[in-house]
Design an enzyme around this catalytic site. Structure first.
Site, PDB file in Angstrom:
ATOM      1  CG  HIS A  93      -2.008   0.946   0.890  1.00 58.39           C
ATOM      2  ND1 HIS A  93      -1.780   2.162   1.635  1.00 58.39           N
ATOM      3  CD2 HIS A  93      -3.136   1.281   0.673  1.00 58.39           C
ATOM      4  CE1 HIS A  93      -2.614   3.225   1.075  1.00 58.39           C
ATOM      5  NE2 HIS A  93      -4.211   2.550   0.822  1.00 58.39           N
ATOM      6  CD  GLU A 165      -5.300   2.094  -2.455  1.00 59.54           C
ATOM      7  OE1 GLU A 165      -7.194   2.447  -2.684  1.00 59.54           O
ATOM      8  OE2 GLU A 165      -4.382   2.029  -1.935  1.00 59.54           O
TER       9      GLU A 165
HETATM   10  P1  13P Z   1      -9.518   6.501   0.743  1.00 61.44           P
HETATM   11  O1  13P Z   1     -10.561   5.428  -0.068  1.00 61.44           O
HETATM   12  O2  13P Z   1      -9.998   6.882   1.475  1.00 61.44           O
HETATM   13  O3  13P Z   1      -8.810   7.427  -0.360  1.00 61.44           O
HETATM   14  O4  13P Z   1      -8.253   5.575   0.864  1.00 61.44           O
HETATM   15  C1  13P Z   1      -7.932   4.845  -0.570  1.00 61.44           C
HETATM   16  C2  13P Z   1      -7.674   3.526   0.408  1.00 61.44           C
HETATM   17  O5  13P Z   1      -6.046   3.829   0.734  1.00 61.44           O
HETATM   18  C3  13P Z   1      -7.651   2.592   0.142  1.00 61.44           C
HETATM   19  O6  13P Z   1      -6.677   1.254   0.108  1.00 61.44           O
END
Ligand code: 13P
Length: 256
Positions: A93, A165
């Site tokens: 992550h 992400e």
């Molecule tokens: P948010 O949905 O709060 O932007 O977070 C995304 C995330 O990092 C999920 O792993």
């Protein structure tokens, strides 16, 4: 392919709060055959929640795990210890890459450790704002993908999930903005092509790709209809029961 709706609770909820939330969520959502609902609580809550959860309805996910199975690694939790408690684990992550300085080499070892312990790793990749501004998105995505999968054999690719992400779209980012479905589509295409080059077309097509970054009930449908997107990784909105349940319902509707 199933649709994956994964809630990443990050460093939120005590064990008690997590248990109450799970109890309510189990009562709120029915079993969806084609939608895999997954939550990632803090490591501390995994043991009690694993006894409470109905795995036909909701699966558990670790937020992290260590790449060695045992030994002198103070403070770490291994995938071998997580084995049996969770079906999934988030690996790489951005908060671990940028706050805790995990690099692709360590992430690759974690991917291998998850797989050998029968846990499906969700490999997170994504560019930061300045990399996008300088036109480096493609290179960053390719590097993180190839680096993160460097210890995954051809046979094991089917045991992996990828989550795109963009770091600038995560709700906690200082100047977070929503990614447009077109921006997501472009990067998902890069991911699929990169997988194809390394593992072949058929294997690449079978890998679920999730999107994450400020997903909420209003934009979830838009992201779920982006070609090549197979699910969502949700932070903030997954902490609010009604919003998370709404997103699950949306997934069922738009992908029916
Ligand atoms: P948010 O949905 O709060 O932007 O977070 C995304 C995330 O990092 C999920 O792993």
């Amino acid at each position: 392919m199933k649709t994956y709706i994964v809630g990443n609770w990050k460093l939120n909820f005590t064990v008690g709060e997590a248990s109450i939330y799970l109890h309510k969520l189990l009562k709120t959502i029915p079993k969806y055959r084609d939608t895999e609902v997954v939550v990632a609580p803090s490591a501390l809550a995994l043991q009690p929640l694993s006894l409470q959860v109905d795995r036909h309805i909701i699966k558990l996910c670790a937020q992290n795990g260590f790449y060695r199975d045992y030994g002198a690694f103070t403070g770490e939790i291994s995938f071998s210890q997580l084995r049996g408690l969770v079906d999934y684990a988030i690996v790489g992550h951005s908060e671990r890459r940028y706050v805790l300085h995990e690099d692709d080499k360590m992430i690759a070892k974690k991917m291998a450790a998850a797989i050998r312990n029968r846990i499906t790793p969700i490999l997170c990749i994504g560019e930061i704002e300045s990399e996008r501004a300088f036109g480096e998105t493609k290179d960053v995505i390719r590097d993180q993908l190839i680096g993160g999968l460097s210890e995954v054999s051809d046979d094991d690719l089917s045991k992996v999930i990828i989550a795109y992400e963009p770091v600038w779209a995560i709700s906690s980012a200082k100047s977070a903005r929503f990614a447009t479905p077109d921006e997501v589509a472009e990067v998902v295409k890069i991911i699929r092509e990169t997988l194809e080059e390394t593992y072949g077309k058929k294997a690449a097509e079978g890998v679920p790709i999730l999107f994450g970054g400020s997903v909420n009930p209003s934009n979830a449908g838009g992201y779920l209809t982006v070609p090549g997107v197979n699910g969502l990784l949700i932070g903030g909105a997954s902490l609010i029961l009604n919003e998370f349940a709404d997103i699950i319902e949306t997934a069922k509707r738009v992908r029916a």
